[in-house]
Scaffold this active site. Sequence first.
Site, PDB file in Angstrom:
ATOM      1  N   ASN A   1       8.840 -14.328  26.564  1.00 57.81           N
ATOM      2  CA  ASN A   1       9.289 -15.633  26.049  1.00 57.81           C
ATOM      3  C   ASN A   1       9.770 -16.498  27.206  1.00 57.81           C
ATOM      4  O   ASN A   1       9.745 -16.075  28.359  1.00 57.81           O
ATOM      5  CB  ASN A   1      10.386 -15.432  24.988  1.00 57.81           C
TER       6      ASN A   1
ATOM      7  N   ASP B   1      11.593  -9.050  19.930  1.00 60.37           N
ATOM      8  CA  ASP B   1      11.890  -8.292  18.712  1.00 60.37           C
ATOM      9  C   ASP B   1      10.879  -7.169  18.481  1.00 60.37           C
ATOM     10  O   ASP B   1      11.202  -6.157  17.884  1.00 60.37           O
ATOM     11  CB  ASP B   1      11.878  -9.238  17.499  1.00 60.37           C
TER      12      ASP B   1
ATOM     13  N   LYS C   1      -7.326  -2.035  30.629  1.00 63.02           N
ATOM     14  CA  LYS C   1      -7.329  -3.455  30.272  1.00 63.02           C
ATOM     15  C   LYS C   1      -8.135  -3.654  28.981  1.00 63.02           C
ATOM     16  O   LYS C   1      -9.254  -3.146  28.867  1.00 63.02           O
ATOM     17  CB  LYS C   1      -7.959  -4.247  31.422  1.00 63.02           C
TER      18      LYS C   1
ATOM     19  N   PRO D   1      14.445  -1.755  19.498  1.00 58.19           N
ATOM     20  CA  PRO D   1      15.846  -1.521  19.116  1.00 58.19           C
ATOM     21  C   PRO D   1      16.632  -2.820  19.267  1.00 58.19           C
ATOM     22  O   PRO D   1      16.344  -3.617  20.162  1.00 58.19           O
ATOM     23  CB  PRO D   1      16.334  -0.479  20.135  1.00 58.19           C
ATOM     24  N   ASP D   2      17.591  -3.054  18.370  1.00 55.59           N
ATOM     25  CA  ASP D   2      18.476  -4.213  18.521  1.00 55.59           C
ATOM     26  C   ASP D   2      19.631  -3.763  19.408  1.00 55.59           C
ATOM     27  O   ASP D   2      20.494  -2.981  18.995  1.00 55.59           O
ATOM     28  CB  ASP D   2      18.975  -4.688  17.150  1.00 55.59           C
ATOM     29  N   ILE D   3      19.625  -4.236  20.657  1.00 58.83           N
ATOM     30  CA  ILE D   3      20.570  -3.720  21.659  1.00 58.83           C
ATOM     31  C   ILE D   3      22.001  -4.050  21.268  1.00 58.83           C
ATOM     32  O   ILE D   3      22.878  -3.182  21.248  1.00 58.83           O
ATOM     33  CB  ILE D   3      20.235  -4.304  23.046  1.00 58.83           C
TER      34      ILE D   3
ATOM     35  N   PHE E   1      24.528 -14.091  21.291  1.00 58.79           N
ATOM     36  CA  PHE E   1      24.010 -15.460  21.316  1.00 58.79           C
ATOM     37  C   PHE E   1      23.047 -15.618  20.149  1.00 58.79           C
ATOM     38  O   PHE E   1      22.357 -14.666  19.780  1.00 58.79           O
ATOM     39  CB  PHE E   1      23.271 -15.741  22.632  1.00 58.79           C
TER      40      PHE E   1
ATOM     41  N   LYS F   1      25.600  -7.702  12.857  1.00 58.73           N
ATOM     42  CA  LYS F   1      25.552  -6.946  14.108  1.00 58.73           C
ATOM     43  C   LYS F   1      26.939  -6.486  14.559  1.00 58.73           C
ATOM     44  O   LYS F   1      27.085  -5.969  15.654  1.00 58.73           O
ATOM     45  CB  LYS F   1      24.894  -7.800  15.198  1.00 58.73           C
TER      46      LYS F   1
HETATM   47  O1  C5P Z   1      18.595 -11.614  15.931  1.00 54.07           O
HETATM   48  P1  C5P Z   1      18.536 -12.422  17.174  1.00 54.07           P
HETATM   49  O2  C5P Z   1      17.494 -11.966  18.141  1.00 54.07           O
HETATM   50  O3  C5P Z   1      18.480 -13.912  16.959  1.00 54.07           O
HETATM   51  O4  C5P Z   1      19.961 -12.167  17.838  1.00 54.07           O
HETATM   52  C1  C5P Z   1      20.305 -12.690  19.080  1.00 54.07           C
HETATM   53  C2  C5P Z   1      21.356 -11.844  19.728  1.00 54.07           C
HETATM   54  O5  C5P Z   1      21.008 -10.458  19.629  1.00 54.07           O
HETATM   55  C3  C5P Z   1      21.458 -12.101  21.212  1.00 54.07           C
HETATM   56  O6  C5P Z   1      22.798 -11.850  21.587  1.00 54.07           O
HETATM   57  C4  C5P Z   1      20.496 -11.072  21.799  1.00 54.07           C
HETATM   58  O7  C5P Z   1      20.818 -10.762  23.147  1.00 54.07           O
HETATM   59  C5  C5P Z   1      20.702  -9.888  20.888  1.00 54.07           C
HETATM   60  N1  C5P Z   1      19.525  -9.036  20.701  1.00 54.07           N
HETATM   61  C6  C5P Z   1      19.517  -7.749  21.187  1.00 54.07           C
HETATM   62  N2  C5P Z   1      18.465  -6.917  20.981  1.00 54.07           N
HETATM   63  C7  C5P Z   1      17.387  -7.331  20.274  1.00 54.07           C
HETATM   64  C8  C5P Z   1      17.370  -8.648  19.751  1.00 54.07           C
HETATM   65  C9  C5P Z   1      18.435  -9.472  19.990  1.00 54.07           C
HETATM   66  O8  C5P Z   1      20.496  -7.350  21.850  1.00 54.07           O
HETATM   67  N3  C5P Z   1      16.374  -6.507  20.077  1.00 54.07           N
END
Ligand code: C5P
Length: 406
Positions: free
Chosen positions: A210, A279, A289, A307-309, A325, A343
Amino acid sequence: MELADKRILLGISGGIAAYKSAELVRRLKDQGADVRVVMTRSAKEFITPLTLQAVSGHPVADSLLDPAAEAGMGHIELAKWADLVLIAPASANLMARMAAGMGDELLTTLCLATPAPVALAPAMNQQMYRNPATQANLATLASRGILLWGPDSGSQACGDVGPGRMLDPLELVQRCALQLQGPQPLAGLHLLLTAGPTREALDPVRFISNHSSGKMGFALARAAAEMGARVTLVSGPVNLPTPTGVTRIDVESAQQMHDAVHAAVADSQIFIGCAAVADYRAAAISPQKIKKTADNEELVLTLVKNPDIIASVGALPNKPFTVGFAAETVDVEQYALGKLQRKRLDMIAANDVSRAGQGFNSDDNALTVFWPGGSQELPLADKLSIARHLLTLVVEHYQCDHRGRP
Ligand code: C5P
């Protein structure tokens, strides 16, 4: 203006780097400092007092035994006037005289007489710098609390390459600002943060990513270090220099970012997730390739969730104070508050990335910061100012949360 109303006595000794001292005076004054210049005899062989008088706006002091100068601001008054004495460039000879405690001319006498911190920016030939006599003098001065800023390493005026270059004037201005700021609100705390985009490989040459530039996260890392924190910055691929004093861990994918965060989170008190984490990633990375073929007008990629960190940090039993953020284009407040809850965050900074001139890739930003039960607008400003403002809110709320805890 990081040096507003600060009084800096700039000492200049004899070395070729003295030509940079005029620029240093300008940059110190840009930040609001009142600068008075003292030159040694040999400094005047490299740059004229007239130049420094013109840029500082004050006559240059150079003599200990000048009755006219003593009738104005005498050497003891000058020594007491300063909030900081900075000697740039500091030659090997000047440092030897200081280490011996000599007061053989105005600048060395001021160093003995001042109650202010004294900082040296050494500048000399690399062999002179490495000489054991110079190293012993530096060690003596450091043991007496003299601050040593630099030197840098690199190519030298004499053609040599090695340590002995004076730090860049802008770097010296930053060191002055750090030295002169009040008590550091993040001292003793470890702040961990993520910044930049992630890259999710599709094959050996392609990836999904991105537009995140990492500028906001890097501004936060710089501001946190300036406020006294130990800072670990886990960064995706960006084109930015590491801020002074920050430990940087470079990663590419969301999974690598997740693992780097969890390796460092246990001893952190504050976590900020500023990265624009992808995501989804490819379900399988093609080892070769991916080829375009004559009969395939469409290519279907299967993606799986990353994973959502930040949520995984929010779920830890002893989680740090966690700040997220939310980059949104519509219903900013509603989505931000949803993320705060879902979260398990302590604070969330929301920005409307649909507005021109703020957010992704821009130098400026505007945020609305939410926490359980409150919010505050941080109006449009450069990202470093926004970072300082946001960290001030973090400090207030972190202290509130931890009041009374062991
Ligand atoms: O759900 P969204 O991506 O909009 O959430 C944004 C927040 O979640 C940011 O703080 C981003 O750094 C964190 N994030 C994360 N891991 C992900 C997706 C988002 O830590 N896979």
